[in-house]
Design a protein around this motif. Structure first.
Motif, PDB file in Angstrom:
ATOM      1  N   LEU A  21       0.813  -1.219   0.000  1.00 23.16           N
ATOM      2  CA  LEU A  21       0.000   0.000   0.000  1.00 23.16           C
ATOM      3  C   LEU A  21       0.842   1.263   0.000  1.00 23.16           C
ATOM      4  O   LEU A  21       0.322   2.356  -0.248  1.00 23.16           O
ATOM      5  N   SER A  22       2.142   1.132   0.253  1.00 24.61           N
ATOM      6  CA  SER A  22       3.026   2.300   0.204  1.00 24.61           C
ATOM      7  C   SER A  22       3.676   2.464  -1.165  1.00 24.61           C
ATOM      8  O   SER A  22       4.434   3.415  -1.391  1.00 24.61           O
ATOM      9  N   CYS A  23       3.383   1.551  -2.082  1.00 23.52           N
ATOM     10  CA  CYS A  23       4.006   1.563  -3.412  1.00 23.52           C
ATOM     11  C   CYS A  23       3.288   2.550  -4.323  1.00 23.52           C
ATOM     12  O   CYS A  23       2.102   2.394  -4.611  1.00 23.52           O
ATOM     13  N   PRO A  32      13.159   1.657  -2.569  1.00 30.28           N
ATOM     14  CA  PRO A  32      12.817   1.372  -1.173  1.00 30.28           C
ATOM     15  C   PRO A  32      11.368   1.698  -0.837  1.00 30.28           C
ATOM     16  O   PRO A  32      10.764   1.045   0.016  1.00 30.28           O
ATOM     17  N   HIS A  33      10.795   2.705  -1.491  1.00 28.18           N
ATOM     18  CA  HIS A  33       9.401   3.059  -1.224  1.00 28.18           C
ATOM     19  C   HIS A  33       8.464   1.924  -1.640  1.00 28.18           C
ATOM     20  O   HIS A  33       7.492   1.617  -0.944  1.00 28.18           O
ATOM     21  N   ALA A  78      17.947   4.396   3.557  1.00 26.93           N
ATOM     22  CA  ALA A  78      18.241   3.749   4.833  1.00 26.93           C
ATOM     23  C   ALA A  78      17.339   4.287   5.942  1.00 26.93           C
ATOM     24  O   ALA A  78      16.851   3.523   6.789  1.00 26.93           O
ATOM     25  N   ILE A  79      17.099   5.593   5.943  1.00 30.78           N
ATOM     26  CA  ILE A  79      16.221   6.203   6.947  1.00 30.78           C
ATOM     27  C   ILE A  79      14.804   5.672   6.805  1.00 30.78           C
ATOM     28  O   ILE A  79      14.147   5.301   7.792  1.00 30.78           O
ATOM     29  N   ASP A  80      14.306   5.630   5.572  1.00 31.63           N
ATOM     30  CA  ASP A  80      12.939   5.137   5.340  1.00 31.63           C
ATOM     31  C   ASP A  80      12.805   3.672   5.758  1.00 31.63           C
ATOM     32  O   ASP A  80      11.838   3.277   6.417  1.00 31.63           O
ATOM     33  N   LEU A  81      13.783   2.864   5.373  1.00 33.60           N
ATOM     34  CA  LEU A  81      13.716   1.428   5.658  1.00 33.60           C
ATOM     35  C   LEU A  81      13.824   1.140   7.151  1.00 33.60           C
ATOM     36  O   LEU A  81      13.248   0.170   7.651  1.00 33.60           O
TER      37      LEU A  81
END
Length: 521
Positions: free
Chosen positions: A126-128, A346-347, A371-374
């Motif tokens: 759902l974040s894609c 990553p998103h 890296a922050i998002d993950l």
């Protein structure tokens, strides 16, 4: 399930329904089933034309289908279509009722002519931001092909199936249980892949076209802006694009384009296309260029481009704006495990690695941001940087260093992607200070190491390229070949930014127009 503001908006959309529809849920005893039941019930309460039923026979539970009243569902949502997929749900409700889709008559007729009998599954997160286009395309195909179904599957809802099918990248598309594609795909791309005669029809149509004044190769920010500036001069303008929007389509948040405080890549690309279509521009999408011949190489003094489908187009001037693509590591195992643990977005793919250990390769802004998002999703993130310092902005480095589940390794040269034959299990790297090899056990690798210009088709052409493969241009965007100009990320202009590409596209178009009027063409 839905807050009052969303309900108000959805109710307004449902007033556009053309005929009664049914939401048919197939439930079980899980908490997820109760969420779907709540969503379906709330939607039905917003319109007299919507009926909710809970006697669905879909084997994948919990899920629900959308159907015209009295018909069997052909569009299914296995999961809660919220987040980026909420738009997919709204469009499904409207289009199943008979609401006309916003696609060209040409594409719609091509969909109707497919005469498909198939079952499509598309796995999403759902974040894609890339997934909705694929979901909406398949839904439209199912609506106009009565023996076809389309099912959106939220990987978070069906973790067992994700593990069984080794889904490690989204969107992941299956036709009759056979994998047929992954990653961002537009409606036109999907339809073309299903239409066995598409290439021949395209070639015949293009060979019949007359000469252009300006022909632009590439449909990203530079190419789109070139087309707008050229068309405003009243000259014959065309765009040949492998994928309109280019790399912007794979970009999440855009916050540094003057006058636009924040937008997202796909929306920015859609706005670009809408702007281009305001003018008399011949937009030829899904076309790859094979070869280019300069004006001094052709009998009539026009620049000629040859497409992969065999068609040839001629123009007084050509603007090359083919952009760039993500750079690959080019190490053992990378290609083998692409979409099976090796990822570049990553998103899109981050949620598939929830609770797992991953690595990010690259210490620039994109790598540190990834890296922050993950770190908010996965168990642990290891960032590997080839150099002895990170290249990201200090504010990003400070944020990364504040996170408890991240590790930064510098002077690390990735040497191999390791897997068990089905998916990634680890990564090997060389410590450039000690020359020692190390191994990290992990489930995913996100590659963020910069860009490569899309200029491979120019390797055997007379157009001069730099050592990095970029098209060499002067301050007027002229290449070394008469009548050929270039703009954007594929050129030697520094700082690969959207706003710079648009400016370069405008310059190239103005230079091409000046060339036409001064040369008497």
């Amino acid at each position: 399930m839905l807050d009052q503001n969303i309900k108000t908006q959805l109710k307004a959309y449902l007033e556009r329904l053309e005929s009664p529809i049914e939401l048919v849920a197939a439930l079980d005893d899980s908490d997820k089933a109760q969420q779907i039941k709540e969503l379906v019930t709330e939607i039905a309460e917003l319109s007299e034309l919507v009926t909710a039923r809970f006697d669905g026979e879909n084997a994948r539970r919990p899920s629900f289908g959308v159907a015209k009243a009295g018909q069997q569902p052909r569009i299914f949502f296995a999961g809660l279509p919220m987040g980026h997929e909420f738009t997919s749900l709204i469009l499904a409700l409207l289009q199943v009722s008979g609401y006309a889709p916003k696609v060209s008559d040409e594409v719609l007729n091509q969909i109707k002519g497919l005469n498909l009998k198939a079952d499509f599954d598309v796995f999403v997160s759902l974040s894609c931001h890339n997934c909705p286009d694929v979901v909406q395309a398949l839904n439209l195909i199912a609506i106009y092909n009565p023996e076809t179904t389309a099912t959106m599957i939220d990987g978070a809802f069906f973790q067992d199936e994700v593990e069984q099918r080794k889904i490690m990248a989204v969107p992941m598309l299956f036709k009759n249980n056979e994998h047929i594609g992954q990653g961002r795909m537009t409606l036109e791309e999907i339809v073309a892949s299903l239409d066995v005669n598409a290439a021949e029809k395209d070639a015949a149509a293009m060979n019949a076209k007359g000469e252009f004044d300006v022909l632009i190769v590439g449909g990203g920010p530079a190419g789109a802006t070139s087309a707008i500036y050229a068309a405003r001069k009243g000259i014959a303008t065309g765009i040949v694009a492998e994928r309109f929007g280019g790399q912007v389509m794979d970009t999440m948040d855009i916050e540094n384009f003057s006058s636009i405080q924040k937008t997202q890549g796909p929306k920015f690309a859609a706005d670009l296309e809408a702007h281009v279509r305001e003018y008399d521009v011949d937009l030829m999408n899904l076309q790859r260029v094979r070869h280019i011949s300069g004006a001094d190489q052709t009998a009539n003094g026009l620049v000629e481009i040859e497409l992969e489908n065999g068609a040839k187009l001629q123009s007084k001037t050509v603007i090359l704006s083919t952009g760039a693509r993500w750079r690959e590591m080019n190490v053992t195992g990378e290609k083998e495990y692409r979409t099976r643990g090796v990822a570049y977005c990553p998103h899109c793919d981050g949620p598939l690695f929830k609770g797992k250990r991953v690595a990010v390769v690259g210490g620039g802004n994109s790598g540190v941001e990834a890296a922050i998002d993950l770190a908010g999703i996965v168990e642990h993130v290891t960032l590997l940087e080839f150099g002895d310092t990170l290249r990201a902005d200090q504010v990003l480095q400070d944020k990364l260093n504040s996170l408890p589940n991240t590790t930064v390794i510098k002077n690390a040269q990735t040497t191999e992607v390791v897997g068990d034959g089905e998916q990634v299990t680890g990564l090997n790297y060389l410590d450039r200070n000690t020359n020692q090899e190390h191994h990290i056990e992990l489930a995913g690798i996100f590659v963020q190491i910069g860009l490569l210009p899309n200029t491979d088709f120019l390797k055997d052409s007379p157009i001069e390229l730099s050592k990095q493969g970029e098209i060499v241009i002067n301050e007027r965007n002229e290449t070394n070949v008469k009548g050929v100009f270039a703009a954007g990320d594929c050129t030697t202009v520094p700082y690969k930014q959207i706003i710079i590409a648009t400016g370069e596209g405008a310059k190239a178009a103005l230079s091409a127009f000046d060339y036409i009027i001064r040369s008497g063409l």
